[in-house]
Design a protein around this motif. Structure first.
Motif, short mmCIF file in Angstrom:
data_model
loop_
_atom_site.label_atom_id
_atom_site.label_comp_id
_atom_site.label_asym_id
_atom_site.label_seq_id
_atom_site.Cartn_x
_atom_site.Cartn_y
_atom_site.Cartn_z
N LEU A 184 -0.11 2.01 -1.40
CA LEU A 184 0.59 1.39 -2.54
C LEU A 184 -0.14 1.69 -3.84
O LEU A 184 0.48 1.97 -4.87
N ASP A 185 -1.47 1.64 -3.81
CA ASP A 185 -2.26 1.94 -5.01
C ASP A 185 -2.10 3.40 -5.43
O ASP A 185 -1.95 3.71 -6.62
N ALA A 196 0.60 7.26 -9.30
CA ALA A 196 1.53 8.39 -9.51
C ALA A 196 2.72 7.98 -10.37
O ALA A 196 3.14 8.73 -11.26
N LEU A 197 3.28 6.79 -10.11
CA LEU A 197 4.45 6.35 -10.87
C LEU A 197 4.10 5.98 -12.30
O LEU A 197 4.92 6.19 -13.21
N VAL A 198 2.92 5.43 -12.51
CA VAL A 198 2.48 5.14 -13.89
C VAL A 198 2.43 6.43 -14.69
O VAL A 198 2.89 6.51 -15.84
N LYS A 199 1.88 7.45 -14.09
CA LYS A 199 1.77 8.75 -14.76
C LYS A 199 3.15 9.38 -14.97
O LYS A 199 3.43 9.98 -16.01
N ARG A 200 4.03 9.21 -13.99
CA ARG A 200 5.34 9.86 -14.03
C ARG A 200 6.29 9.21 -15.03
O ARG A 200 7.04 9.90 -15.72
N PHE A 201 6.25 7.87 -15.11
CA PHE A 201 7.25 7.16 -15.91
C PHE A 201 6.67 6.38 -17.09
O PHE A 201 7.42 5.73 -17.83
N ALA A 205 -4.32 -8.81 7.28
CA ALA A 205 -5.02 -7.57 7.59
C ALA A 205 -4.10 -6.37 7.51
O ALA A 205 -4.48 -5.31 7.01
N VAL A 206 -2.86 -6.53 7.99
CA VAL A 206 -1.91 -5.44 7.94
C VAL A 206 -1.53 -5.12 6.50
O VAL A 206 -1.41 -3.95 6.12
N GLU A 207 -1.37 -6.16 5.68
CA GLU A 207 -1.11 -5.93 4.26
C GLU A 207 -2.26 -5.16 3.62
O GLU A 207 -2.06 -4.31 2.75
N THR A 251 2.23 -2.01 -10.90
CA THR A 251 1.13 -2.48 -10.08
C THR A 251 1.45 -2.24 -8.61
O THR A 251 2.57 -1.84 -8.26
N ARG A 252 0.48 -2.52 -7.77
CA ARG A 252 0.68 -2.42 -6.31
C ARG A 252 1.87 -3.28 -5.88
O ARG A 252 2.70 -2.84 -5.09
#
Length: 512
Positions: A241-242, A247-252, A232-234, A257-258
């Motif tokens: 994370l998503d 943001a990182l896909v767009k940046r680099f 549940a905490v995950e 993935t998550r």
């Protein structure tokens, strides 16, 4: 009119600008935002949540000290080392995909950080992990030196295991931390080597029966609860994370993935805390993204080790009782005028975050407003607020590597009215002061003071917890909700704490 700059100066200006953009917050030091993976030096330099002190009244002297400390900075565990080895393979795959797309003219490789190419884990090939590293040894050694300097009257006696009992869990990094601390504490008091060291004993209980320092391992009810709620905490972390993955896909221009984000964040924490490397994995994230990732870690600590559920800290009652009894014995020795060298002066314990965090909760530290009263009534507390809001609950402060609580018992002579403090209806000559990471911290249960009459400390902080018995707490059957419904109940009760700009993954917090 155009302004001409020399090439070197222009390059310097450009690099400086890019660094400011990348950090997204001038002066932001990622090493201070690694939750419980924060090194002690970085945490101590911030002292967030630790309040100013009025100091110790004249005439008062320390007569006993209780220490509950976490082990020092350690290497990644065997499981985590394997995860980092798998990350190296994953990064190679991502770079290969990117090069194929670049060959087709669909993206540019210029945005990809150079360090990713051929990256290998610093712990590649290691078959074992989790041991105390040199940095961790130095942390505990330095704390030992400062402790002796702060309380010379407590450590003036000849060493004896009954005067200075040292306990650690059976986990090697905890006992090694105790040794590093003890070497500093008793240096110059023996005859061993140039440092005139003194041999000292470190006692450990069996893992299977240690209800004082490894209660998280011996409390079956807690183990059941944690196992049921970890999924549940995950789930609570997934939206953040998503969001960062997008943001990182767009940046680099790499298809992160998550799970990639979670592993890269772990790598960032290891590089920054153990190796002082902040321009590789940590450099992938902006300051605001680091703050969000830190917050998700703090949520996990809150829910599974802290104020999120009363079982998390109720199981630590034997430790609180042991601390209180040691202070009562010190008071008795003082009242009966026992001779120096015949009674205990300090009780020193070395354990884990799973020990320090519940103990910190039992003391009622780092709460907001009226939360102390709610906590003592076993009422649920709201989740730590999401950045950029301020919060008291920060893993980097509460339990960094080598994080510690010192409870110092003071005697203030009753024949001097200027130092006999009246508080809460008590006129006392014995007082408790809590130092968190060596700095005074106020106690909500003592009227937000850091110098509390012992009787008031017992009545307001200790006794409400002692109504809980370890055996009954830890043999009870909890009615644990299913992980997904637990998440839903949390969100319904507290309100959705995420409020993401993007809802591209609406199913991540939906019951299935």
């Amino acid at each position: 009119m155009a302004i001409w700059y020399p090439n070197g100066l222009l390059l310097t200006i450009l690099v400086s600008f890019l660094l400011r953009v990348a950090s997204n917050d001038e002066g932001f030091d990622v090493r201070q935002h690694l939750s419980t993976a924060t090194s002690y030096g970085a945490a101590k330099s911030v002292n967030l949540g630790v309040h100013g002190s009025a100091g110790i009244p004249n005439g008062c002297s320390a007569i006993h000290l209780n220490l509950v400390a976490r082990h020092g900075t350690r290497s990644p565990t065997k499981k985590r080392i394997k995860e980092l080895d798998q990350l190296a393979v994953r990064l190679d795959d991502l770079l290969r995909e990117a090069k194929l797309e670049a060959d087709k003219g669909k993206l540019s490789l210029q945005k990809i950080p150079a360090w990713l190419s051929g990256w290998q884990s610093p712990w590649k090939g290691r078959k074992k992990g989790g041991e105390l590293v040199i940095k961790g040894e130095e942390e505990l050694h330095d704390i030992g030196i400062r402790t002796r300097e702060m309380f010379p009257e407590l450590f003036s006696d000849e060493y004896h295991p009954d005067i200075y009992p040292i306990r650690a869990t059976q986990v090697p990094r905890a006992s090694a931390s105790a040794v590093a601390f003890g070497i500093a504490l008793f240096s110059g008091k023996g005859s061993l080597g140039p440092g005139m060291h003194r041999a000292f004993s470190v006692i450990s209980e069996s893992r299977a029966s240690d209800i004082w320092l490894r209660f998280h391992d011996t409390c079956e009810t807690y183990k059941e609860f944690r196992k049921s709620q970890e999924p549940a905490v995950e789930k609570l972390k997934e939206p953040i994370l998503d969001e960062i993955a997008v943001a990182l896909v767009k940046r680099f221009q790499l298809n992160f993935t998550r799970q990639d984000i979670a592993t890269l964040w772990f790598l960032c924490k290891q590089e920054a805390s153990l190796l002082d490397i902040i321009d590789q994995a940590c450099g992938l994230f902006t300051a605001s993204e680091v703050s969000l990732l830190e917050w998700t870690d703090d949520l996990e600590v809150f829910l599974l080790k802290g104020y999120g559920k009363s079982i998390n800290y109720h199981m630590g009652v034997p430790l609180l009782d042991d601390v209180t009894q040691s202070m009562e014995q010190a008071i008795l020795a003082k009242e009966e005028k026992h001779k120096p060298g015949t009674y205990e002066k300090a009780r020193l314990r070395f354990a884990h975050a799973e020990t320090v965090i519940p103990f910190t909760c039992l003391l009622g530290l780092f709460l907001e407003g009226s939360e102390f009263e709610k906590m003592q009534r076993d009422e649920p507390l709201p989740l730590p607020p999401k950045p950029p809001q301020d919060r008291n609950w920060k893993g980097s402060i509460i339990a960094p590597f080598s994080g510690n609580n010192m409870l110092v018992l003071y005697h203030c002579p009753s024949n001097d009215s200027s130092v006999t403090v009246s508080s809460g209806g008590y006129k006392s000559k014995y007082f408790v002061r809590v130092l968190h990471n060596e700095s005074p911290v106020t106690m909500s249960g003592c009227g937000n003071t850091d110098f509390c009459p012992f009787e008031l400390f017992k009545e307001k902080i200790v006794n409400p917890h002692l109504k809980h018995d370890f055996s009954s707490i830890c043999s009870a059957k909890l009615e644990s909700p299913k992980p997904q419904s637990f998440v839903r109940k949390l969100l319904n009760f507290f309100g959705n704490p995420f409020s993401l700009q993007s809802e591209s993954n609406p199913s991540t917090l939906t019951d299935k």
